[in-house]
Design a protein around this motif. Structure first.
Motif, PDB file in Angstrom:
ATOM      1  N   GLN A  35      -2.208  -5.327  -1.823  1.00  0.00           N
ATOM      2  CA  GLN A  35      -1.280  -5.542  -2.923  1.00  0.00           C
ATOM      3  C   GLN A  35      -0.352  -4.340  -3.090  1.00  0.00           C
ATOM      4  OE1 GLN A  35      -0.779  -8.340  -4.683  1.00  0.00           O
ATOM      5  NE2 GLN A  35       0.925  -7.249  -5.646  1.00  0.00           N
ATOM      6  N   ARG A  36       0.924  -4.601  -3.140  1.00  0.00           N
ATOM      7  CA  ARG A  36       1.929  -3.538  -3.191  1.00  0.00           C
ATOM      8  C   ARG A  36       1.923  -2.808  -4.532  1.00  0.00           C
ATOM      9  NH1 ARG A  36       7.728  -6.127  -4.773  1.00  0.00           N
ATOM     10  NH2 ARG A  36       6.964  -7.963  -5.901  1.00  0.00           N
ATOM     11  N   GLU A  37       2.321  -1.537  -4.491  1.00  0.00           N
ATOM     12  CA  GLU A  37       2.532  -0.701  -5.670  1.00  0.00           C
ATOM     13  C   GLU A  37       1.374  -0.801  -6.666  1.00  0.00           C
ATOM     14  OE1 GLU A  37       7.176  -0.509  -6.402  1.00  0.00           O
ATOM     15  OE2 GLU A  37       6.509  -2.592  -6.212  1.00  0.00           O
ATOM     16  N   SER A  38       0.180  -0.635  -6.135  1.00  0.00           N
ATOM     17  CA  SER A  38      -1.030  -0.792  -6.940  1.00  0.00           C
ATOM     18  C   SER A  38      -2.057   0.264  -6.583  1.00  0.00           C
ATOM     19  CB  SER A  38      -1.653  -2.181  -6.717  1.00  0.00           C
ATOM     20  OG  SER A  38      -0.776  -3.216  -7.052  1.00  0.00           O
ATOM     21  N   GLU A  39      -3.034   0.407  -7.460  1.00  0.00           N
ATOM     22  CA  GLU A  39      -4.229   1.180  -7.133  1.00  0.00           C
ATOM     23  C   GLU A  39      -5.247   0.226  -6.519  1.00  0.00           C
ATOM     24  OE1 GLU A  39      -5.520   3.215 -10.646  1.00  0.00           O
ATOM     25  OE2 GLU A  39      -4.093   4.859 -10.329  1.00  0.00           O
ATOM     26  N   VAL A  54     -10.485   8.900   3.737  1.00  0.00           N
ATOM     27  CA  VAL A  54      -9.522   7.840   4.022  1.00  0.00           C
ATOM     28  C   VAL A  54      -8.147   8.468   4.167  1.00  0.00           C
ATOM     29  CG1 VAL A  54      -8.327   5.834   3.074  1.00  0.00           C
ATOM     30  CG2 VAL A  54     -10.812   6.003   2.872  1.00  0.00           C
ATOM     31  N   ILE A  55      -7.444   8.099   5.239  1.00  0.00           N
ATOM     32  CA  ILE A  55      -6.068   8.561   5.442  1.00  0.00           C
ATOM     33  C   ILE A  55      -5.177   7.337   5.614  1.00  0.00           C
ATOM     34  CG2 ILE A  55      -4.499   9.885   6.910  1.00  0.00           C
ATOM     35  CD1 ILE A  55      -6.868  11.606   7.749  1.00  0.00           C
ATOM     36  N   ILE A  76     -10.187   4.914  -4.270  1.00  0.00           N
ATOM     37  CA  ILE A  76      -8.995   4.229  -4.765  1.00  0.00           C
ATOM     38  C   ILE A  76      -7.759   4.885  -4.158  1.00  0.00           C
ATOM     39  CG2 ILE A  76      -7.626   3.652  -6.798  1.00  0.00           C
ATOM     40  CD1 ILE A  76     -10.217   3.589  -8.392  1.00  0.00           C
ATOM     41  N   ILE A  77      -6.944   4.063  -3.505  1.00  0.00           N
ATOM     42  CA  ILE A  77      -5.713   4.555  -2.903  1.00  0.00           C
ATOM     43  C   ILE A  77      -4.513   3.943  -3.609  1.00  0.00           C
ATOM     44  CG2 ILE A  77      -6.821   4.856  -0.653  1.00  0.00           C
ATOM     45  CD1 ILE A  77      -5.381   2.302   0.267  1.00  0.00           C
TER      46      ILE A  77
END
Length: 653
Positions: A35-39, A54-55, A76-77
C-alpha cells in the motif's frame, strides 16, 4: 548414547538453529503490491533474540529490530508514492530478498461464488475468450487464497497462486469481479493495483466473521460462546461425518419415503408410475418446485447389457445440491454431503443384473437450488474396469418426501460443513491478512443467507465492523454488491427472500465509508451466477473512484430512497444522493401500493420535481409502497447516470 555423542548432537542442533532461514508469511513474496504512502508492517520468524534488518530499495533506509524468544519479529516501514519495481531485503544473518515489488493500491476481495467466479473455468463469463486474451496488465497483481478453514485463528495462509502479474496466462482462473474492478481503477488512476482474493462459493457471512465479532451480533452470541468447547475436538472430518450420519437417521421419522426405519421407495418392484417427471441434470426450482426446500426422491430404471451383469459398476451423478444417498436395486450404496462435491459411487457386482435395474437417489436440499445438477457428461453408469458407460441423463421419476417449511427445527438441527460454520473461514482465510496494509474491501455475497434475511441486517454490519476492527482502521472503505435478480421474473412477491436480503444489504449504507453496487438490471433468471461480471466490477470501481479516490467527475450511485409522505390518495417518495435526478422517459414499472389491509396493488408512478409520486385507483387510503419487491423484480427506475435505483419499501411489515 554416550556423553560425547550427546554433546555432538546438541552442538549440531544449535548450529542448525543458528542457520535457520528467516521466514515470512506466504503473502510476502516476489511481485507483491504494498500500500502506497503508508506505514506497512513486515513480520515473520527468525532465530530467537537475533537482530533482524530490513532494507528498502526505494529509499535505502535501514530498519532493524530484535526477534522475540520464540523468533517472532515485526518491523514497520514507510512506503513511497506509487511506483516500482523495488526490492526489499530481510536478514537475520541469512538474507531473504523480495523482488519486483510494486507500490500502489491493495484491495481485499471476498465473498461467495459470485466473487469467486473466474473468467473461464466453471464461470465462463460474457466474452471470456476476448477478455482473457486482452488481459495484459503487469501492474495489476493477483493473489489467490486456497480454500481452507480452521477452528483457530491462523497467522499464515495457504496460497493457490501468489502475486502473479496479470496476463492471459494468469487471469483465467481468477475472480472476474475483482479483475474488472482493478482494471477500471488502473485505467483511471494508472497506479499499480494488488488484489488479495479470498472467497468460497456457497458460504454465509457468519463464516467470514471472527468470534469476537459474533459476540456483538445478538443472534450469534450463542454460537460464539460454544466455540471454546468445540475447540477441544480436532478431528474435524470424522466429527462432521458422524454428525451428518446421525442427522440423516433423524430425518427418517418425518420423511414420507420411510416407514420410520426402512426406506419405502427404493425397491425394484415399487410402483412409481404416479410420480412426477424430472429432467436430470437440472434443479427442481426450474420445473415447478421453485419454493421447495426439503427431501426429494429420484428413481430411474436402467436397462443394462449382459456384459455388465455381476460386475462392479461406477455410478456418477455429477454434483447434487446439497446432500444425497444412493440406492441400487433397493440397497443403500453410499452418501455424500455438500453440494460442491462430485458424486461417484461403486456398486458391488453382486447387485448388478442383466436387463432392468433401478437407481434411486434421495436428495436433501436446505435452501436455494436443489436437485441433481451436474452436467450431461458426468451423469452416467458404467463398468469400473472397461469404463463403458450408459448415460443417466434424461427423465427420472420424482417425488417429494419432506418439506422443511413444515419441519423447521429439523432443518435447523442439520450439521453443516465447517466452511459454512461461524468463524471457520475468517480464521483461515481472513485473519492471516489483518496486519497486511490495504486500501479497502470489496465484497459479493448474500445468496447463502437468503433464508435469514432479517438476521443478515445485523450480521452483515457486524462483519463489516469486525473486519475494520481487525485491521485497526474503522474508516476502511467497504464496497459490496447487492444481490442480482434470480429465478422467474415477478412484478411483486410479498414472500420474496431475496428482497429482504437486498433490504438488509441497503441498511449497511448507514455505516460510514460503505457503498453498494446495485445490479437489478444485469441478473439472470436461470443462473444464480450472471455472466456480466464486467459491469459488476465497473460499478464497484465507480464507488471507489468517487468515494476513496475523490474523483469529482464520477457519480457512482443512483438516487437512494430516504423518506415518504402521504397526501390524499398519493404517496410522495423522496430520495437522497440525487445528483442530476432520475433518467426520464417511459412508464415506470415495479411500484406497488397498499392500504392498511396490507394488500398490495400495482401502482402508477411518475417523476415530479425529483420525487416519485405513487397512486392506484384501488387504494384510496394508502399506507405503504414497495418497489422492485421480488427475487427477480421487473423494475426500471434509474438515475440520470444510468445506474439502477435499489429496491426498497416504506413499511416494515
Amino acid at each position: 548414547m554416550n556423553l560425547k555423542s550427546l554433546f555432538f548432537l546438541s552442538a549440531m542442533l544449535c548450529i542448525v538453529g543458528l542457520n535457520a532461514k528467516i521466514t515470512m508469511p506466504s503473502f510476502f513474496a516476489d511481485n507483491m503490491v504494498l500500500q502506497r504512502e503508508s506505514e506497512v508492517s513486515l513480520f515473520g520468524k527468525a532465530n530467537p533474540k537475533s537482530k533482524v534488518t530490513v532494507i528498502t530499495s526505494w529509499d535505502k533506509n535501514n530498519y532493524s529490530t530484535v526477534s522475540s524468544e520464540d523468533g517472532s519479529w515485526k518491523i514497520i516501514i514507510r512506503t513511497p508514492e506509487a511506483g516500482g519495481p523495488y526490492d526489499i531485503s530481510v536478514s537475520d544473518g541469512k538474507k531473504l530478498t523480495l523482488k519486483n515489488i510494486l507500490i500502489g493500491e491493495v484491495w481485499f476481495c471476498s465473498g461467495q461464488s459470485n466473487m469467486e467466479m473466474p473468467l473461464e473455468g466453471w464461470g465462463k463469463i460474457m466474452n471470456y475468450k476476448d477478455e482473457i486474451s486482452s488481459a495484459n496488465y503487469p501492474s495489476i497483481r493477483l493473489l489467490q487464497v486456497k480454500h481452507t478453514y480452521s477452528l483457530y485463528p491462523q497467522d499464515d495462509v495457504e496460497i493457490d497462486f501468489g502475486w502473479c502479474e496479470c496476463s492471459p496466462e494468469t487471469v483465467s482462473n481468477f475472480s472476474s469481479t475483482a479483475y474488472f474492478f482493478a482494471r477500471k481503477l488502473w485505467n483511471e488512476l494508472k497506479i499499480p493495483i494488488g488484489l488479495i482474493h479470498s472467497s468460497w462459493g456457497g458460504t454465509p457471512a457468519e463464516a467470514w466473521t471472527s468470534k469476537e465479532g459474533l459476540y456483538k451480533v445478538p443472534s450469534y452470541i450463542r454460537y460464539a460462546a460454544q466455540l471454546d468447547s468445540i475447540q477441544k475436538c480436532n478431528k474435524y472430518e470424522n466429527l462432521l461425518y458422524d454428525e451428518q450420519c446421525a442427522w440423516l437417521k433423524k430425518t427418517y421419522a418425518s420423511d414420507n419415503g420411510f416407514d420410520g426405519v426402512r426406506p419405502l421407495w427404493t425397491g425394484e418392484d415399487y410402483d412409481d408410475s404416479e410420480w412426477s417427471d424430472m429432467p436430470v441434470p437440472s434443479n427442481w426450482e426450474s420445473h415447478g418446485y421453485d419454493s421447495f426446500n426439503g427431501i426429494a426422491w429420484y428413481r430411474k430404471s436402467v436397462s443394462l447389457p449382459s456384459t455388465f451383469a455381476g460386475k462392479d459398476l461406477s455410478v456418477s451423478l455429477g454434483t447434487v445440491d446439497d446432500d444425497d444417498v444412493l440406492y441400487f436395486n433397493g440397497v443403500e450404496i453410499g452418501c455424500t454431503f455438500g453440494y460442491g462435491k462430485a458424486r461417484k459411487y461403486i456398486v458391488p457386482g453382486k447387485l448388478v443384473k442383466s436387463g432392468r435395474n433401478v437407481v434411486t437417489v434421495r436428495v436433501i436440499d436446505t435452501g436455494g437450488e436443489g436437485g441433481i445438477i451436474g452436467t450431461q457428461d458426468n451423469c452416467f453408469i458404467g463398468t469400473v474396469k472397461s469404463r463403458k458407460t450408459i448415460s443417466l441423463c434424461g427423465m427420472w421419476k420424482f417425488r417429494t418426501g419432506l418439506d422443511f417449511d413444515y419441519n423447521r427445527q429439523l432443518l435447523y438441527d442439520r450439521p453443516v460443513e465447517f466452511r459454512y460454520r461461524p468463524v471457520y473461514l475468517y480464521n483461515a482465510m481472513v485473519n492471516p491478512f489483518v496486519n497486511y496494509k490495504i486500501r479497502g474491501f470489496i465484497w459479493y455475497q448474500g445468496e447463502a443467507n437468503e433464508t435469514r434475511g432479517f438476521e443478515y441486517r445485523d450480521l452483515f454490519q457486524g462483519m463489516i465492523n469486525d473486519w475494520r476492527s481487525r485491521w485497526g482502521d474503522n474508516t476502511l472503505p467497504f464496497y459490496y454488491v447487492q444481490l442480482a435478480p434470480f429465478r422467474a421474473p415477478k412484478l411483486f412477491d410479498d414472500k420474496s427472500k431475496w428482497a429482504i436480503v437486498r433490504e438488509s444489504q441497503s441498511e449497511a449504507l448507514h455505516l460510514g465509508n460503505t457503498g453498494m453496487a446495485v445490479i437489478t438490471d444485469i441478473g439472470d433468471a436461470k443462473d444464480i451466477h450472471p455472466k456480466n461480471k464486467q459491469e459488476v466490477g465497473r460499478r464497484l470501481a465507480l464507488l471507489a473512484l468517487e468515494n476513496t479516490y475523490k474523483r469529482s467527475d464520477v457519480m457512482s450511485s443512483a438516487p437512494i430512497y430516504s423518506n415518504y409522505r402521504i397526501e390524499g390518495d398519493k404517496v410522495y417518495l423522496s430520495f437522497s444522493n440525487l445528483g442530476n435526478g432520475f433518467l426520464k422517459g417511459g412508464v415506470l414499472n415495479g411500484f406497488f401500493i397498499s392500504g392498511t389491509d396490507r394488500v398490495f396493488h400495482k401502482a402508477e408512478a411518475t417523476i415530479v420535481n425529483n420525487e416519485i409520486v405513487v397512486s392506484c385507483s384501488d387504494v384510496k387510503y394508502p399506507a405503504a409502497v414497495r418497489y422492485g419487491w421480488s427475487d427477480n423484480p421487473v423494475c426500471n427506475l434509474y438515475g440520470s447516470n444510468g445506474l439502477p435505483v435499489s429496491p426498497f419499501r416504506t413499511d416494515n411489515w
